[in-house]
Design a protein around this motif. Structure first.
Motif, mmCIF file in Angstrom:
data_model
loop_
_atom_site.group_PDB
_atom_site.id
_atom_site.type_symbol
_atom_site.label_atom_id
_atom_site.label_comp_id
_atom_site.label_asym_id
_atom_site.label_seq_id
_atom_site.Cartn_x
_atom_site.Cartn_y
_atom_site.Cartn_z
ATOM 1 N N ARG A 86 42.932 -31.346 34.354
ATOM 2 C CA ARG A 86 44.342 -30.601 34.404
ATOM 3 C C ARG A 86 45.023 -30.779 35.767
ATOM 4 N NH1 ARG A 86 44.558 -26.088 30.814
ATOM 5 N NH2 ARG A 86 43.345 -26.845 28.856
ATOM 6 N N GLU A 87 46.037 -30.496 36.111
ATOM 7 C CA GLU A 87 46.695 -30.970 37.377
ATOM 8 C C GLU A 87 46.859 -29.574 38.047
ATOM 9 O OE1 GLU A 87 50.236 -32.834 37.557
ATOM 10 O OE2 GLU A 87 49.836 -34.280 36.233
ATOM 11 N N TRP A 88 46.121 -29.886 39.319
ATOM 12 C CA TRP A 88 46.133 -28.685 40.374
ATOM 13 C C TRP A 88 47.498 -28.463 41.246
ATOM 14 C CZ3 TRP A 88 43.803 -24.329 42.086
ATOM 15 C CH2 TRP A 88 44.060 -23.809 43.343
ATOM 16 N N ASP A 89 48.228 -29.523 41.313
ATOM 17 C CA ASP A 89 49.245 -29.654 42.204
ATOM 18 C C ASP A 89 50.142 -28.464 41.979
ATOM 19 O OD1 ASP A 89 47.897 -31.687 43.621
ATOM 20 O OD2 ASP A 89 49.601 -33.346 42.783
ATOM 21 N N VAL A 90 50.445 -28.234 40.723
ATOM 22 C CA VAL A 90 51.571 -26.993 40.437
ATOM 23 C C VAL A 90 51.182 -25.883 40.840
ATOM 24 C CG1 VAL A 90 52.387 -28.524 38.318
ATOM 25 C CG2 VAL A 90 50.452 -27.064 38.201
ATOM 26 N N TYR A 91 49.773 -25.614 41.017
ATOM 27 C CA TYR A 91 49.202 -24.491 41.557
ATOM 28 C C TYR A 91 49.464 -24.271 42.993
ATOM 29 C CZ TYR A 91 46.949 -23.681 36.737
ATOM 30 O OH TYR A 91 46.983 -23.658 35.366
ATOM 31 N N GLN A 92 49.109 -25.365 43.459
ATOM 32 C CA GLN A 92 48.963 -25.508 45.314
ATOM 33 C C GLN A 92 50.288 -25.205 45.555
ATOM 34 O OE1 GLN A 92 46.041 -26.308 46.893
ATOM 35 N NE2 GLN A 92 47.532 -25.193 48.434
ATOM 36 N N GLU A 93 51.525 -25.697 44.879
ATOM 37 C CA GLU A 93 52.881 -25.400 45.727
ATOM 38 C C GLU A 93 53.292 -24.364 45.691
ATOM 39 O OE1 GLU A 93 55.373 -27.707 42.995
ATOM 40 O OE2 GLU A 93 54.386 -29.595 43.611
ATOM 41 N N GLU A 94 52.740 -23.303 44.760
ATOM 42 C CA GLU A 94 53.010 -21.938 44.636
ATOM 43 C C GLU A 94 52.376 -21.184 45.557
ATOM 44 O OE1 GLU A 94 55.369 -20.577 43.068
ATOM 45 O OE2 GLU A 94 55.879 -22.416 41.427
ATOM 46 N N PHE A 95 50.770 -21.596 45.644
ATOM 47 C CA PHE A 95 49.991 -20.804 46.632
ATOM 48 C C PHE A 95 50.418 -21.157 48.312
ATOM 49 C CE2 PHE A 95 46.428 -21.097 43.548
ATOM 50 C CZ PHE A 95 46.464 -19.817 43.119
ATOM 51 N N ASP A 96 51.242 -22.399 48.215
ATOM 52 C CA ASP A 96 51.469 -22.608 49.832
ATOM 53 C C ASP A 96 52.762 -21.848 50.141
ATOM 54 O OD1 ASP A 96 49.493 -24.657 49.975
ATOM 55 O OD2 ASP A 96 50.865 -26.340 49.437
ATOM 56 N N LEU A 97 53.601 -21.747 48.964
ATOM 57 C CA LEU A 97 54.678 -20.706 49.190
ATOM 58 C C LEU A 97 54.394 -19.335 49.954
ATOM 59 C CD1 LEU A 97 57.149 -21.547 46.124
ATOM 60 C CD2 LEU A 97 57.599 -22.158 48.813
ATOM 61 N N ILE A 98 53.340 -19.201 49.294
ATOM 62 C CA ILE A 98 53.034 -17.516 49.872
ATOM 63 C C ILE A 98 52.352 -17.708 51.374
ATOM 64 C CG2 ILE A 98 50.987 -15.635 49.384
ATOM 65 C CD1 ILE A 98 51.589 -16.143 46.360
ATOM 66 N N ALA A 99 51.673 -18.802 51.484
ATOM 67 C CA ALA A 99 50.910 -19.264 52.682
ATOM 68 C C ALA A 99 51.792 -19.295 53.827
ATOM 69 C CB ALA A 99 49.833 -20.222 52.687
ATOM 70 N N SER A 100 53.218 -19.904 53.646
ATOM 71 C CA SER A 100 54.031 -20.117 54.474
ATOM 72 C C SER A 100 54.752 -18.840 55.139
ATOM 73 C CB SER A 100 55.010 -21.190 53.921
ATOM 74 O OG SER A 100 55.664 -20.373 52.905
ATOM 75 N N GLU A 101 54.458 -17.790 54.337
ATOM 76 C CA GLU A 101 55.271 -16.495 54.924
ATOM 77 C C GLU A 101 54.529 -16.103 56.229
ATOM 78 O OE1 GLU A 101 54.780 -13.713 52.035
ATOM 79 O OE2 GLU A 101 55.993 -14.874 50.421
ATOM 80 N N ARG A 102 55.290 -15.376 57.193
ATOM 81 C CA ARG A 102 54.745 -15.053 58.287
ATOM 82 C C ARG A 102 53.689 -14.034 58.218
ATOM 83 N NH1 ARG A 102 55.027 -11.068 62.413
ATOM 84 N NH2 ARG A 102 56.068 -9.669 61.043
ATOM 85 N N SER A 103 53.697 -13.014 57.223
ATOM 86 C CA SER A 103 52.636 -12.106 57.171
ATOM 87 C C SER A 103 52.475 -11.841 55.766
ATOM 88 C CB SER A 103 52.928 -10.871 57.871
ATOM 89 O OG SER A 103 52.176 -9.869 57.634
ATOM 90 N N LEU A 104 51.198 -11.886 55.378
ATOM 91 C CA LEU A 104 50.534 -11.359 54.156
ATOM 92 C C LEU A 104 50.648 -10.035 53.688
ATOM 93 C CD1 LEU A 104 47.806 -14.220 53.450
ATOM 94 C CD2 LEU A 104 50.148 -14.211 53.010
ATOM 95 N N ASN A 118 46.570 -8.785 62.878
ATOM 96 C CA ASN A 118 45.613 -9.728 62.452
ATOM 97 C C ASN A 118 46.088 -10.864 61.383
ATOM 98 O OD1 ASN A 118 43.504 -8.789 63.700
ATOM 99 N ND2 ASN A 118 43.116 -7.135 62.194
ATOM 100 N N ILE A 119 47.387 -11.212 61.549
ATOM 101 C CA ILE A 119 48.227 -11.941 60.793
ATOM 102 C C ILE A 119 47.206 -13.274 60.301
ATOM 103 C CG2 ILE A 119 50.148 -13.528 60.362
ATOM 104 C CD1 ILE A 119 51.711 -11.245 61.849
ATOM 105 N N GLN A 120 46.885 -13.754 61.227
ATOM 106 C CA GLN A 120 46.086 -15.164 61.017
ATOM 107 C C GLN A 120 44.772 -15.102 60.510
ATOM 108 O OE1 GLN A 120 47.489 -18.164 61.726
ATOM 109 N NE2 GLN A 120 49.275 -16.877 62.330
ATOM 110 N N LYS A 121 43.970 -13.736 60.572
ATOM 111 C CA LYS A 121 42.984 -13.316 60.061
ATOM 112 C C LYS A 121 43.364 -13.400 58.531
ATOM 113 C CE LYS A 121 39.154 -10.250 59.624
ATOM 114 N NZ LYS A 121 38.458 -8.741 60.150
ATOM 115 N N ASP A 122 44.239 -12.851 58.216
ATOM 116 C CA ASP A 122 44.665 -12.592 56.638
ATOM 117 C C ASP A 122 44.956 -13.967 56.229
ATOM 118 O OD1 ASP A 122 44.228 -9.989 56.811
ATOM 119 O OD2 ASP A 122 46.336 -9.488 56.957
ATOM 120 N N LYS A 123 45.652 -14.739 56.773
ATOM 121 C CA LYS A 123 45.968 -16.139 56.234
ATOM 122 C C LYS A 123 44.561 -17.009 56.086
ATOM 123 C CE LYS A 123 51.009 -16.646 57.558
ATOM 124 N NZ LYS A 123 52.043 -17.424 57.827
#
Length: 383
Positions: free
Chosen positions: A61-79, A35-40
């Motif tokens: 406030r700037e959201w971009d600095v947060y989004q970059e960090e969240f994207d790094l986690i989202a890019s992992e194969r499995s959560l 269920n990798i895609q369900k988690d993502k």
């Protein structure tokens, strides 16, 4: 077990007003590689909700600095990872921390100037470090549980991990002897050696294993050791052991022949549950001691006052309970504003107690005494 070190540092950081706002995401994850895609997808939706709340509350406030960090986690194969049931992500302007949870939290995102950490505290209080010694008449393996993750210890070639090889080793008898310099804090068995079965080879082997585990592992990290093995093996081993960290109240005698990762995770969950029972009993005993010694305070207002004054050594919080309010960085308490109405004061009490070096425990309705939402155990007598 206490919160992980990086979360402690985050709580203790006196400059954390420069780090806010904080974004906290809590979600359940599949414990195995399915269920990798369900988690993502769930993670992506929670990040999107956090962005919506962030831009509404902090439009400048700037959201971009947060989004970059969240994207790094989202890019992992499995959560998911190592059998964990949940994941927590806490992000500030300059840091992002991720924690895997043994419990499955409610999926939620949270945006605030204050840290929101109650779900992590709830999980971490019963996340225990220990070793699992799996032994039979053929050999032994050692599994290490650290921060909730279970791994097989990589034993060197000279470890007595195979009975038939070890028993023919001329050094076995020397290895199984205990010398004063190796005794450390060992607790010696009070049983008479005559009680030990007369299988001399097994006794010699178990002595060597016991000494090896003590010297190479227990005396290094001082964590409990849980024995896995058949009843007769455990009886013999417990009679000869000199390991003072060997758990006497936790015995796992029904061990499947195949110890694959899912099976080990189930054993870990069973052992964790038994450690949790012991821990809860100790917490309630500490509450009784505080009451008899006049070191207990209850009622939200009283606990808040004691918390901001740094007088609470340990705070007990009822699970799934909300008391509206905010404690800001200057220790001012707000229970009336619109912001206070959206925030859980119990969370801020927990943060303040941790910042003053205290401990926090989250208890269920049945475990929490006298119907209180929060109880403080004081460093000294109540004023």
């Amino acid at each position: 077990m206490a919160l992980t070190d990086d979360l402690k540092k985050l709580v203790m950081d006196v400059t954390r007003e420069k780090e806010s706002p904080y974004i906290s995401i809590f979600m359940g994850v599949n414990p195995n590689d399915t269920n990798i895609q369900k988690d993502k997808s769930a993670y992506k939706n929670l990040v999107a909700q956090a962005q919506k709340d962030f831009t509404s509350q902090y439009p400048k406030r700037e959201w971009d600095v947060y989004q970059e960090e969240f994207d790094l986690i989202a890019s992992e194969r499995s959560l998911g990872r190592d059998g964990f049931q949940g994941m927590a992500v806490i992000a500030s302007k300059t840091h992002i921390f991720r924690y895997y949870l043994n419990i499955q939290p409610e999926d939620q995102s949270y945006v605030s100037d204050n840290l929101y950490i109650l779900p992590i505290i709830k999980d971490a209080q019963y996340k225990f470090d220990y070793d699992m010694l799996s032994i039979d008449k053929a050999g032994f393996k050692l599994y290490r549980v650290r921060d909730g993750a279970l791994k097989l210890a990589d034993l060197p070639a000279d470890a007595p991990s195979d009975f038939h090889k070890a028993i023919t080793d001329p050094l076995l008898d020397a290895q199984s002897e205990v010398h004063p310099e190796h005794a450390g804090n060992d607790v010696y068995s009070t049983r008479d050696i005559q009680d030990v079965p007369k299988d001399e080879d097994l006794v010699r082997y178990y002595k060597a294993v016991d000494l090896y585990v003590r010297q190479k592992f227990t005396l290094v990290e001082h964590v409990p050791v849980v024995l896995l093995g058949a009843e007769d093996v455990q009886d013999t081993f417990r009679k000869i052991t000199k390991n003072g960290m060997l758990e006497s109240n936790i015995k796992i005698t029904r061990v499947p022949s195949k110890l694959d990762q899912p099976t080990l995770n189930r054993l870990k969950d069973d052992i964790n549950a038994q450690f949790a029972v012991q821990s809860k009993a100790q917490i309630l005993q500490e509450l009784d001691n505080a009451r008899s010694g006049g070191r207990e305070t209850s009622g939200v207002d009283n606990v808040v006052q004691a918390a901001v004054e740094g007088r609470i050594r340990q705070v007990l919080i009822r699970d799934n309970t909300v008391e509206h309010g905010v404690i800001d960085l200057d220790m001012n308490v707000d229970t009336k504003s619109k912001t206070a109405a959206k925030h859980n004061l119990l969370n801020d009490i927990a943060v303040v107690v941790l910042a003053f070096g205290g401990s926090v425990h989250v208890l269920t309705d049945d475990e929490m005494p006298i119907g209180q939402s929060v109880i403080g155990l004081l460093r000294g007598r109540a004023q």
